[in-house]
Write an enzyme that holds these catalytic residues in place. Structure first.
Site, short mmCIF file in Angstrom:
data_model
loop_
_atom_site.label_atom_id
_atom_site.label_comp_id
_atom_site.label_asym_id
_atom_site.label_seq_id
_atom_site.Cartn_x
_atom_site.Cartn_y
_atom_site.Cartn_z
N ARG A 25 -6.92 -7.56 -10.08
CA ARG A 25 -7.64 -8.79 -10.46
C ARG A 25 -9.05 -8.42 -10.89
O ARG A 25 -9.45 -7.27 -10.79
CB ARG A 25 -7.72 -9.72 -9.26
CG ARG A 25 -8.32 -8.97 -8.06
CD ARG A 25 -8.67 -9.86 -6.91
NE ARG A 25 -8.87 -9.09 -5.69
CZ ARG A 25 -10.00 -8.52 -5.33
NH1 ARG A 25 -11.06 -8.60 -6.11
NH2 ARG A 25 -10.10 -7.84 -4.21
N HIS A 80 -15.94 -4.20 6.66
CA HIS A 80 -15.10 -3.70 5.56
C HIS A 80 -15.20 -4.55 4.31
O HIS A 80 -14.32 -4.54 3.47
CB HIS A 80 -13.62 -3.61 5.98
CG HIS A 80 -13.42 -2.71 7.16
ND1 HIS A 80 -13.61 -1.35 7.11
CD2 HIS A 80 -13.07 -2.99 8.44
CE1 HIS A 80 -13.38 -0.84 8.30
NE2 HIS A 80 -13.05 -1.81 9.13
N GLU A 115 -3.66 6.50 7.89
CA GLU A 115 -4.35 7.39 6.96
C GLU A 115 -5.33 8.23 7.75
O GLU A 115 -5.88 7.78 8.76
CB GLU A 115 -5.16 6.56 5.94
CG GLU A 115 -4.38 6.12 4.74
CD GLU A 115 -5.19 5.25 3.81
OE1 GLU A 115 -6.42 5.16 4.00
OE2 GLU A 115 -4.61 4.67 2.89
N LYS A 126 0.81 -1.22 0.00
CA LYS A 126 0.00 0.00 0.00
C LYS A 126 0.84 1.27 0.00
O LYS A 126 0.48 2.26 -0.64
CB LYS A 126 -0.93 0.03 1.22
CG LYS A 126 -1.77 -1.22 1.37
CD LYS A 126 -2.90 -1.31 0.36
CE LYS A 126 -3.13 -2.70 -0.13
NZ LYS A 126 -4.24 -3.45 0.20
#
Lengths: 494, 171
Positions: free
Chosen positions: A292, A235, A200, A116
């Protein structure tokens, strides 16, 4: 084009890929575990290879066995589907060195975008807005605490090699921070073998909006518009739609351009998805790239008329993209509901077991990408997704009503599913108004339970079944003709 | 005919009169009366006309009762009389409220206590996993771990007693 490919996956997605292969005249090889000997994808394939025991590590995650099976079956390419090995750079690399085409981006791109913080740095350089936060990951809890103090709470703690909500924590204040870091670190270490974390800024009630991209090996890249996937639990997305109710033409152009820049900046090939968060003021931020096919790809297919799996196969075979951005047109509205084997009344506990009755919905604008059948025992070892129900109609409201109709006629008995919960969400006023955000379920459907309307009818059905069932065994077992002595003997004992 | 049928925790009494030889019946549930015509559509579908309105129900026998599907909802309908007699038979002398059983078929991944340990109500005892989700089974009350009847990697199902917790007297 390939003559034969192996599908390194199971369930709904393996079946869905095989359908396109069949239409293209490509032979398919299924792989399966012991628990899946009678699974839908095994029945659908031209050939099927047993990988091993049911545990994922011994079957669907067993790289050696899968590559070996592809070689033995003379499959020229492997489609990884989603989940399992789909975003594993080592698997892609192994295919590359074995001379088998991996249907997806290169192992290098999967590795870069899978990390990430590497991806965030890359996007910042390409001029794509990223969520304010750290560009390097660390395992030092105290430096994370200091950074959080500097950014201001609430913050989101995320695993550098994360996905699917694992190793992720929303932290609203200083006092929870250290504990959150430690538990996220251990979860990430266990799930991904990498416990490093970064922070974040936590956006308030954002929408999750993503763009489907296609990029070929010749430098061409296009996007196929957005999907909004804000309705999530743990999530994980459960309802997706396109177009997004929050989208305007100018925002769509800006985000679409950003998505294509992401593809070009990372050297992306094949189908992928660029995920963004959209805040209340209409600002968008890069979240991550899923390297993907996505679970929710059908809503894009239903509104653009493009078969994304077919495009994946063509790109992997080296064909150039013939689609131009201006030729891609979206019509109507599509919604997808994920049907999970979970108990929505018990905090979405998994509900494995045998499906006693299975009747799929049909009719205008209804598509069901299903991976199970009546009599199938849903194994406890894998993801609880049973099927993806997709509807399409001229407007969002028509699609919404169509989804209610389709869900109400989707009969699954024997295990608990999310269907009754999905009906209530789709019917809700908030969903009808398009007021969707990532905390939608927590905000409107916390502690949901099925309402009891219809309970009297269910009781009546029970009795009617009793009244009529008496005849069932008799009709099935008793032959016509004279009664046997066993029937006339009356009560007896040994 | 009389039935007492239970859905979740709600039991309702039904009074049913069936017309001999015909596929119709009159139902009374509480204050409400229903006139029902029905036919079976093999294998699991019942087409009912309830007070003139068509309804399709799907019914399958499950271990504990019948699963009934109606317009997207599924109900587990149980015979309350059978339940109470069955429960009376099943409850043996060694079954106590301190027994810990998994909520779904699953695999044991961690055992966090040992026999003889003192545990507090709500304390995690065993972690099981199903469909990629881990669930912690907790102590139902304060007490001592009397027996652990499972091991790591064991496949377990609802009804299997994994841990027995004995309430401690005179605390």
């Amino acid at each position: 084009m390939f003559k034969k490919i192996l599908i390194a996956n199971r369930g709904d997605i393996a079946v869905r890929i095989m359908r396109t292969c069949r239409e293209m005249g490509i032979e398919t090889v299924a792989v399966y575990s012991k628990a899946d000997a009678e699974a839908a994808h095994v029945l659908e394939a031209d050939e099927a290879v047993l990988l091993g025991e049911s545990e994922p590590l011994k079957s669907y995650l067993n790289i050696d066995r899968i590559v070996d099976s592809a070689e033995k079956a003379n499959a020229e390419a492997i489609h990884p589907g989603y989940g399992f090995l789909a975003e594993n750079p080592d698997f892609a690399a192994r295919c590359e060195t074995s001379g088998i085409t991996f249907i997806g981006p290169s192992s290098r791109v999967i590795r870069d975008l899978g990390n990430k913080t590497v991806a965030r740095t890359m996007m910042e350089k390409a001029g794509v807005p990223v969520i304010p936060g750290m560009l390097t990951a660390t395992k030092d809890a105290s430096s994370l605490c200091n950074e959080a103090e500097r950014m201001g709470y609430p913050v989101l703690v995320k695993a550098a090699s994360g996905g699917g909500g694992k190793g992720m924590r929303v932290v609203s204040g200083k006092e929870e921070m250290e504990e959150a870091c430690l538990s996220a670190m251990s979860e990430a270490e266990k799930a991904f073998g990498d416990g490093s974390l970064y922070l974040e800024k936590c956006l308030e009630s954002p929408r999750h909006v993503e763009f489907q991209i296609l990029a070929d090996q010749h430098g061409n890249a296009v996007h196929l518009f957005e999907r909004e996937c804000s309705i999530q639990r743990r999530h994980q997305k459960i309802i997706e739609e396109t177009p997004s109710p929050a989208m305007t033409p100018s925002l769509r152009n800006a985000m679409g351009d950003a998505a294509v820049s992401v593809a070009l900046a990372s050297g992306y090939t094949n189908a992928g998805t660029v995920e963004f968060l959209l805040d209340l003021s209409g600002r968008f931020y890069f979240l991550e790239v899923n390297t993907r096919l996505q679970v929710e790809h059908p809503v894009t297919e239903m509104t653009t008329g493009i078969d994304i799996v077919r495009k994946q196969l063509e790109i992997a075979a080296g064909n150039p993209l013939t689609l131009k951005q201006e030729d891609i047109i979206q019509t109507g509205h599509a919604i997808e509901c994920r049907i999970y084997a979970e108990d929505p009344e018990a905090n979405f506990f998994p509900s494995p077991g045998t499906i006693l009755v299975h009747r799929e919905p049909s009719g205008p604008g209804v598509r069901n990408d299903c991976g199970v059948h009546e009599g199938f025992e849903v194994p406890m070892e894998y993801d609880p997704i049973l099927s993806k129900l997709i509807v399409t109609a001229g407007t969002r409201e028509a699609a919404r009503m169509r989804m209610v109709r389709a869900l109400e006629s989707y009969v699954i008995l024997g295990i608990r599913t999310t269907i009754p919960f999905l009906i209530d969400v789709i019917k809700s006023l908030e969903f009808a108004k398009g007021e969707t955000c990532t905390d939608f379920i927590a905000r409107h459907f916390e502690n949901w339970s099925q309402n009891m309307a219809g309970a009297d009818l269910a009781r009546i059905a029970y009795v009617v079944d009793e009244l009529t069932a008496v005849k069932r065994p008799a009709a099935a077992t008793k032959e016509k003709g004279w009664p046997t002595p066993w029937e006339t003997l009356g009560e007896w004992r040994i | 005919m009389k039935y007492r049928l239970k859905i979740s925790e709600e039991t309702a009494a039904l009074d049913v009169s069936v017309s001999a030889g015909k596929q119709n019946a009159e139902f009374t549930i509480g204050e409400k009366a229903y006139s029902v015509r029905y036919r079976t559509i093999p294998d699991h579908c019942l087409h009912m006309i309830v007070d003139g309105k068509g309804v399709n129900a799907f019914v399958a026998d499950g271990g504990e009762g019948k699963h009934v599907f109606l317009k997207g909802k599924s109900f587990l309908v149980r015979d309350a009389d059978q339940l109470s007699s069955r429960r009376a038979k099943r409850r043996g002398p060694d079954q106590t409220p301190g027994d810990v059983t998994p909520p779904m078929p699953s695999v044991v991944v961690r055992i966090m206590v040992e026999e003889g340990d003192l545990v507090k109500k709500g304390q995690g005892l065993i972690v099981v996993t199903a469909m990629k989700m881990e669930t912690t089974l907790v102590a139902p009350s304060d007490g001592r771990v009397k027996k652990i009847n499972t091991s790591i990697d064991a496949k377990v199902a609802p009804g299997n007693i994994l841990v027995e917790v004995e309430e401690e007297e005179n605390e």
